[in-house]
Design a protein around this motif. Structure first.
Motif, PDB file in Angstrom:
ATOM      1  N   SER A   1       0.829  -1.213   0.000  1.00 49.71           N
ATOM      2  CA  SER A   1       0.000   0.000   0.000  1.00 49.71           C
ATOM      3  C   SER A   1       0.862   1.261   0.000  1.00 49.71           C
ATOM      4  O   SER A   1       0.363   2.352   0.288  1.00 49.71           O
ATOM      5  CB  SER A   1      -1.001  -0.022   1.159  1.00 49.71           C
ATOM      6  N   LEU A   2       2.127   1.104  -0.328  1.00 51.35           N
ATOM      7  CA  LEU A   2       3.030   2.214  -0.657  1.00 51.35           C
ATOM      8  C   LEU A   2       3.431   3.056   0.550  1.00 51.35           C
ATOM      9  O   LEU A   2       3.869   4.193   0.414  1.00 51.35           O
ATOM     10  CB  LEU A   2       2.417   3.106  -1.757  1.00 51.35           C
ATOM     11  N   LEU A   3       3.291   2.476   1.759  1.00 50.37           N
ATOM     12  CA  LEU A   3       3.662   3.201   2.982  1.00 50.37           C
ATOM     13  C   LEU A   3       5.106   2.940   3.381  1.00 50.37           C
ATOM     14  O   LEU A   3       5.760   3.805   3.951  1.00 50.37           O
ATOM     15  CB  LEU A   3       2.742   2.778   4.139  1.00 50.37           C
ATOM     16  N   LEU A   4       5.595   1.739   3.112  1.00 48.99           N
ATOM     17  CA  LEU A   4       6.981   1.400   3.422  1.00 48.99           C
ATOM     18  C   LEU A   4       7.726   1.132   2.125  1.00 48.99           C
ATOM     19  O   LEU A   4       7.175   0.539   1.197  1.00 48.99           O
ATOM     20  CB  LEU A   4       7.047   0.124   4.281  1.00 48.99           C
ATOM     21  N   LYS A   5       8.993   1.556   2.098  1.00 47.16           N
ATOM     22  CA  LYS A   5       9.816   1.354   0.892  1.00 47.16           C
ATOM     23  C   LYS A   5      10.655   0.087   1.062  1.00 47.16           C
ATOM     24  O   LYS A   5      11.325  -0.066   2.093  1.00 47.16           O
ATOM     25  CB  LYS A   5      10.729   2.572   0.736  1.00 47.16           C
ATOM     26  N   PRO A   6      10.621  -0.804   0.082  1.00 49.73           N
ATOM     27  CA  PRO A   6      11.422  -2.029   0.225  1.00 49.73           C
ATOM     28  C   PRO A   6      12.921  -1.705   0.262  1.00 49.73           C
ATOM     29  O   PRO A   6      13.347  -0.702  -0.300  1.00 49.73           O
ATOM     30  CB  PRO A   6      11.100  -2.831  -1.038  1.00 49.73           C
ATOM     31  N   LYS A   7      13.687  -2.553   0.934  1.00 43.07           N
ATOM     32  CA  LYS A   7      15.161  -2.390   0.917  1.00 43.07           C
ATOM     33  C   LYS A   7      15.714  -2.855  -0.421  1.00 43.07           C
ATOM     34  O   LYS A   7      16.696  -2.332  -0.929  1.00 43.07           O
ATOM     35  CB  LYS A   7      15.811  -3.207   2.038  1.00 43.07           C
ATOM     36  N   LYS A   8      15.086  -3.900  -0.958  1.00 44.50           N
ATOM     37  CA  LYS A   8      15.459  -4.394  -2.295  1.00 44.50           C
ATOM     38  C   LYS A   8      14.173  -4.782  -3.010  1.00 44.50           C
ATOM     39  O   LYS A   8      13.185  -5.112  -2.359  1.00 44.50           O
ATOM     40  CB  LYS A   8      16.335  -5.657  -2.190  1.00 44.50           C
ATOM     41  N   GLY A   9      14.231  -4.760  -4.346  1.00 42.39           N
ATOM     42  CA  GLY A   9      13.064  -5.168  -5.125  1.00 42.39           C
ATOM     43  C   GLY A   9      12.220  -3.979  -5.557  1.00 42.39           C
ATOM     44  O   GLY A   9      12.579  -2.822  -5.297  1.00 42.39           O
ATOM     45  N   HIS A  10      11.121  -4.268  -6.210  1.00 41.47           N
ATOM     46  CA  HIS A  10      10.294  -3.209  -6.822  1.00 41.47           C
ATOM     47  C   HIS A  10       8.824  -3.378  -6.475  1.00 41.47           C
ATOM     48  O   HIS A  10       8.346  -4.487  -6.301  1.00 41.47           O
ATOM     49  CB  HIS A  10      10.420  -3.253  -8.352  1.00 41.47           C
ATOM     50  N   VAL A  11       8.147  -2.223  -6.418  1.00 39.21           N
ATOM     51  CA  VAL A  11       6.692  -2.221  -6.296  1.00 39.21           C
ATOM     52  C   VAL A  11       6.168  -1.548  -7.564  1.00 39.21           C
ATOM     53  O   VAL A  11       6.438  -0.369  -7.800  1.00 39.21           O
ATOM     54  CB  VAL A  11       6.229  -1.442  -5.048  1.00 39.21           C
ATOM     55  N   ILE A  12       5.482  -2.322  -8.385  1.00 35.15           N
ATOM     56  CA  ILE A  12       5.016  -1.800  -9.668  1.00 35.15           C
ATOM     57  C   ILE A  12       3.522  -1.497  -9.555  1.00 35.15           C
ATOM     58  O   ILE A  12       2.719  -2.394  -9.295  1.00 35.15           O
ATOM     59  CB  ILE A  12       5.213  -2.839 -10.807  1.00 35.15           C
ATOM     60  N   VAL A  13       3.188  -0.218  -9.717  1.00 37.83           N
ATOM     61  CA  VAL A  13       1.782   0.180  -9.628  1.00 37.83           C
ATOM     62  C   VAL A  13       1.302   0.548 -11.024  1.00 37.83           C
ATOM     63  O   VAL A  13       1.791   1.502 -11.626  1.00 37.83           O
ATOM     64  CB  VAL A  13       1.596   1.386  -8.680  1.00 37.83           C
ATOM     65  N   GLU A  14       0.401  -0.241 -11.534  1.00 33.02           N
ATOM     66  CA  GLU A  14      -0.170  -0.006 -12.868  1.00 33.02           C
ATOM     67  C   GLU A  14       0.918   0.271 -13.900  1.00 33.02           C
ATOM     68  O   GLU A  14       0.841   1.217 -14.677  1.00 33.02           O
ATOM     69  CB  GLU A  14      -1.203   1.124 -12.779  1.00 33.02           C
ATOM     70  N   GLY A  15       1.964  -0.537 -13.844  1.00 29.19           N
ATOM     71  CA  GLY A  15       3.020  -0.441 -14.844  1.00 29.19           C
ATOM     72  C   GLY A  15       4.157   0.507 -14.480  1.00 29.19           C
ATOM     73  O   GLY A  15       5.181   0.539 -15.165  1.00 29.19           O
ATOM     74  N   THR A  16       4.024   1.289 -13.400  1.00 25.49           N
ATOM     75  CA  THR A  16       5.067   2.239 -13.007  1.00 25.49           C
ATOM     76  C   THR A  16       5.810   1.731 -11.777  1.00 25.49           C
ATOM     77  O   THR A  16       5.178   1.340 -10.792  1.00 25.49           O
ATOM     78  CB  THR A  16       4.425   3.608 -12.653  1.00 25.49           C
ATOM     79  N   SER A  17       7.137   1.755 -11.840  1.00 20.82           N
ATOM     80  CA  SER A  17       7.927   1.354 -10.685  1.00 20.82           C
ATOM     81  C   SER A  17       7.847   2.479  -9.655  1.00 20.82           C
ATOM     82  O   SER A  17       8.420   3.557  -9.827  1.00 20.82           O
ATOM     83  CB  SER A  17       9.373   1.094 -11.104  1.00 20.82           C
ATOM     84  N   PHE A  18       7.083   2.236  -8.582  1.00 23.80           N
ATOM     85  CA  PHE A  18       6.645   3.317  -7.688  1.00 23.80           C
ATOM     86  C   PHE A  18       7.793   4.111  -7.099  1.00 23.80           C
ATOM     87  O   PHE A  18       7.814   5.342  -7.167  1.00 23.80           O
ATOM     88  CB  PHE A  18       5.779   2.740  -6.558  1.00 23.80           C
TER      89      PHE A  18
END
Ligand SMILES: Nc1ncnc2c1ncn2[C@@H]1O[C@H](COP(=O)(O)OP(=O)(O)OP(=O)(O)O)[C@@H](O)[C@H]1O
Ligand SMILES: [Mg+2]
Length: 222
Positions: free
Chosen positions: A53-70
């Protein structure tokens, strides 16, 4: 599944303290319908929900929201994407004021019409206490108000952390029915829980089982 209706975690690692990873190499996508995250206490469900839910930033890896790397996107793009997403804490924070004030708030800040407030309050079983101050509510009632406040403005992605934790049986079934109803309307709803929740099979997209920071199994239904 359409990429413009998805949030995807790709090889996500997370630690609160250096080198002690509480999420390890998590890959999971959430889309329309209900995604259930199951696992014992401390397995990482809440942490995973906060990352998705985009509140915490991963240390490694990606969060892709509707095609955009958040986390690589500009601040303005991130703000736009964040508006589609709601995380509801197990013990939700309510604003000072009445039940009505809380449910109306997301509509007010977006400049939307407030006519839905009363109907949504009824749907969530809090229609008769619209003028009650939230300080006077039980934990279960607070949960119902928080859920009404979430669904009233029709977000695209809703992350519910232990949504049935403080509810009696009647309110548990009420909330299950409401989650199913909104999932049918095309909202992606992610439910983290250590309980067995009997959702109707046809609205459950997948169940991810967590243990000790990893996803050990994913059962897919769609
Ligand atoms: N703020 C924090 N600082 C340090 N460690 C934390 C923090 N929050 C959680 N943890 C640790 O991260 C791990 C995963 O916790 P998390 O809360 O994500 O699990 P959970 O599956 O949601 O548990 P529960 O069922 O109790 O809600 C646990 O070992 C926990 O102790
Ligand atoms: Mg938790």
């Amino acid at each position: 599944m359409l990429i413009d209706k998805m949030i995807t975690l790709e090889n996500v690692w997370f630690s609160y303290e250096d080198e002690h990873y509480v999420l390890r190499n998590i890959s999971l996508s959430v889309c329309e319908g209900v995604t259930v995250i199951k696992g014992p206490n401390g397995s990482g469900k809440t942490t995973l929900l906060k990352i998705a839910s985009l509140l915490l930033k991963p240390k490694k890896g990606h969060v892709i929201v509707e095609g955009t790397s958040f986390w690589s996107a500009s601040r303005s793009v991130r703000e736009k994407l964040r508006r589609k997403v709601v995380y509801v804490h197990e013990k939700p924070y309510l604003f000072k004021g009445t039940v009505y004030d809380n449910i109306a708030y997301p509509l007010k800040i977006r400049g939307y019409d407030l006519s839905r407030v009363v109907d949504v309050a009824k749907e969530f079983g809090v229609g008769k206490i619209l003028n009650t101050n939230v300080n006077e509510l039980s934990a279960g009632m607070r949960q119902l108000v928080a859920l009404a406040r979430t669904f009233v403005f029709k977000p695209k992605y809703v992350f519910l952390d232990e949504p049935l934790a403080n509810l009696d049986d009647e309110n548990k079934s009420r909330i299950i029915r409401i989650i199913e109803k909104y999932a049918r309307k095309g909202i992606a709803i992610v439910v983290a829980t250590h309980m067995n929740i009997n959702f109707r099979k046809e609205i459950v997209s997948k169940i991810a089982f967590m243990n000790n920071g990893v996803i050990v199994k994913v059962s897919k239904y769609k």
